[in-house]
Design an enzyme around this catalytic site. Structure first.
Site, PDB file in Angstrom:
ATOM      1  N   ASN A 132      -4.510   6.633  13.283  1.00 17.70           N
ATOM      2  CA  ASN A 132      -5.941   6.353  13.090  1.00 17.70           C
ATOM      3  C   ASN A 132      -6.573   5.605  14.259  1.00 17.70           C
ATOM      4  OD1 ASN A 132      -6.457   7.633  10.527  1.00 17.70           O
ATOM      5  ND2 ASN A 132      -5.179   6.055   9.602  1.00 17.70           N
TER       6      ASN A 132
ATOM      7  N   TYR B 219      -5.196   0.933   8.983  1.00 19.79           N
ATOM      8  CA  TYR B 219      -6.145   0.555   7.937  1.00 19.79           C
ATOM      9  C   TYR B 219      -6.557  -0.912   8.097  1.00 19.79           C
ATOM     10  CZ  TYR B 219      -4.897   5.161   6.326  1.00 19.79           C
ATOM     11  OH  TYR B 219      -4.692   6.512   6.278  1.00 19.79           O
TER      12      TYR B 219
ATOM     13  N   GLY C  72       9.904   9.712   3.460  1.00 18.71           N
ATOM     14  CA  GLY C  72       8.587  10.157   3.042  1.00 18.71           C
ATOM     15  C   GLY C  72       8.554  11.634   2.721  1.00 18.71           C
TER      16      GLY C  72
ATOM     17  N   GLN D 219       1.399   0.508  -3.712  1.00 18.05           N
ATOM     18  CA  GLN D 219       0.897   0.111  -2.402  1.00 18.05           C
ATOM     19  C   GLN D 219      -0.597  -0.184  -2.500  1.00 18.05           C
ATOM     20  OE1 GLN D 219       0.344   2.790   1.064  1.00 18.05           O
ATOM     21  NE2 GLN D 219       1.887   1.530   2.078  1.00 18.05           N
TER      22      GLN D 219
ATOM     23  N   ASN E 156      -0.586   1.664   9.738  1.00 15.25           N
ATOM     24  CA  ASN E 156      -1.258   2.961   9.933  1.00 15.25           C
ATOM     25  C   ASN E 156      -2.759   2.903  10.193  1.00 15.25           C
ATOM     26  OD1 ASN E 156       1.301   3.804   9.442  1.00 15.25           O
ATOM     27  ND2 ASN E 156       0.876   4.814   7.499  1.00 15.25           N
TER      28      ASN E 156
ATOM     29  N   ARG F 255       4.028  -3.538   4.256  1.00 18.25           N
ATOM     30  CA  ARG F 255       4.350  -2.469   5.205  1.00 18.25           C
ATOM     31  C   ARG F 255       3.575  -2.680   6.502  1.00 18.25           C
ATOM     32  NH1 ARG F 255       3.748   4.198   5.172  1.00 18.25           N
ATOM     33  NH2 ARG F 255       5.961   4.566   5.543  1.00 18.25           N
TER      34      ARG F 255
ATOM     35  N   HIS G 294      -0.545  -2.719   2.127  1.00 16.76           N
ATOM     36  CA  HIS G 294      -0.551  -1.706   3.193  1.00 16.76           C
ATOM     37  C   HIS G 294      -1.134  -2.345   4.450  1.00 16.76           C
ATOM     38  CE1 HIS G 294      -0.522   1.935   5.305  1.00 16.76           C
ATOM     39  NE2 HIS G 294      -1.114   2.745   4.457  1.00 16.76           N
TER      40      HIS G 294
ATOM     41  N   THR H 169       0.255   9.899   0.322  1.00 20.46           N
ATOM     42  CA  THR H 169      -1.065  10.246  -0.209  1.00 20.46           C
ATOM     43  C   THR H 169      -1.103  11.726  -0.579  1.00 20.46           C
ATOM     44  OG1 THR H 169      -2.192   8.488   0.991  1.00 20.46           O
ATOM     45  CG2 THR H 169      -3.519  10.387   0.390  1.00 20.46           C
TER      46      THR H 169
END
Length: 366
Positions: free
Chosen positions: A238, A183, A320, A102, A181, A230, A178, A29
């Site tokens: 998070n 979300y 990354g 993604q 992480n 992923r 996605h 991002t």
């Protein structure tokens, strides 16, 4: 390395693509979308510079306005966004690269300032994310979410399918859901965020339902051979946790095995943090349940990536942060050349500085 051992730098067949190498650019991002959350000319330059990766996975791109959690992130739900991405994919393909987008719905990791009509972010359950988001050029606490009504869930699943169709219109070689992480998909999976009492909560099978419905909808739209996923099974990103991640993700893998997706992309450990955050968790147990292409990520350097590829422990390695400061990362790794240092002050938002101006090896030599 013996002649029979696979190499990080050799071509790899992935779905309909023949990748030039097994090095993948992980989604990153950067918060630089133009008005209307459209990727602009700088995005064309940024991704084209990195087309030496065997595969590029774009920055996470929201499937709807409701799916947005940070300012200036690109979408894939309007015609203007599709046209913006088409310029990117055309340029990357012209350089011989391959690219998937993604697909992102942040769920509770959002702010009312980003939501339609200033509404509350949505989540499996009305449990606030203990994390921050990026709005008004700075970090702020996430807003209190509301629990999704059961009748709303099918609409979000349909948004994933529509976004996937848009991605193919935009020239992408495929998509990556996605599911990592912290979300929305991850929120449904993990019992730390999902305390529903309907058929999307409670048991592992129920908590996996949203992920599998989204995968099935995308596969029905564009085909399993263009649909990746992923996951980050033990990452606390998070503010997420689960009481039994091994059993949960073992089940997820068994279900994915039935669907033959393009690949599974696994974040090993804490996203962007320590790899040993859950020493008792067995990623090998996940790999044993899924026979398709296996992509690994988190803290990989040349030595570790070379070893896991040679040992057959992974088919692809996603890098990354090294790709942020090193557009020619593949060539630097191939030569064992030093890497540029990343400028943390330019990671999120801004313009060309710290985005498209990192030097190439050729520039350094000159």
């Amino acid at each position: 390395m013996s002649a029979t051992e696979p190499s990080l730098f050799e071509p790899y067949r992935l779905g309909a693509m023949t990748l030039a190498n097994r090095i993948v650019m992980a989604p990153l991002t950067r918060n630089r979308a133009a008005e209307g959350f459209v990727p602009g000319p700088l995005a064309v330059d940024y991704y084209t510079q990195r087309a030496g990766a065997g595969l590029i996975i774009t920055e996470a791109s929201q499937i709807s306005q409701q799916g947005q959690g940070y300012q200036d992130t690109p979408g894939i739900y309007t015609d203007a966004q599709v046209e913006g991405w088409k310029k990117v994919t055309d340029a990357v393909h012209a350089k011989g690269g391959h690219m998937v987008i993604q697909l992102w719905h942040v769920g509770r990791v959002s702010h009312t300032m980003l939501q339609p009509g200033g509404g509350a972010p949505v989540a499996p359950s009305a449990i606030r994310a203990q994390t921050k988001t990026y709005v008004n050029d700075g970090f702020a606490e996430t807003s209190e979410p509301r629990a999704l009504e059961r009748a709303e869930i099918a609409g979000i699943v349909a948004d994933y399918a529509r976004a996937a169709a848009n991605a193919i219109r935009a020239g992408f070689d495929g998509v990556e859901l996605h599911g990592a992480n912290g979300y929305l998909i991850d929120q449904f999976l993990r019992d730390g965020a999902n305390q529903r009492t309907d058929d999307y909560g409670g048991s592992i099978e129920n908590r996996s339902r949203f992920l599998l419905e989204a995968m099935d909808a995308v596969i029905a739209e564009i085909g399993a051979e263009r649909t990746g996923l992923r996951l980050s099974p033990v990452s606390p990103a998070n503010g997420l946790a689960d009481s039994n991640p091994q059993a949960l993700f073992n089940h997820v893998m068994e279900e994915l095995e039935k669907r033959h997706p393009l690949y599974v992309h696994v974040v090993e450990g804490a996203t962007g943090g320590p790899r040993d955050v859950a020493p008792d968790f067995s990623f090998a147990a996940l790999r044993a349940r899924f026979t398709g292409p296996w992509m690994v990520n988190n803290g990989y350097d040349l030595e570790l990536a070379t070893r896991v590829i040679a040992a057959g422990e992974a088919d692809l390695v996603a890098f990354g942060k090294p790709f942020i400061a090193n557009p020619d990362l593949v060539e630097r790794l191939r030569r064992g050349a030093p890497l540029n240092e990343m400028d943390r002050d330019t990671l999120y938002g801004g313009g060309a500085k710290g985005y498209v101006d990192y030097p190439l090896l050729a520039d350094a030599a000159a």
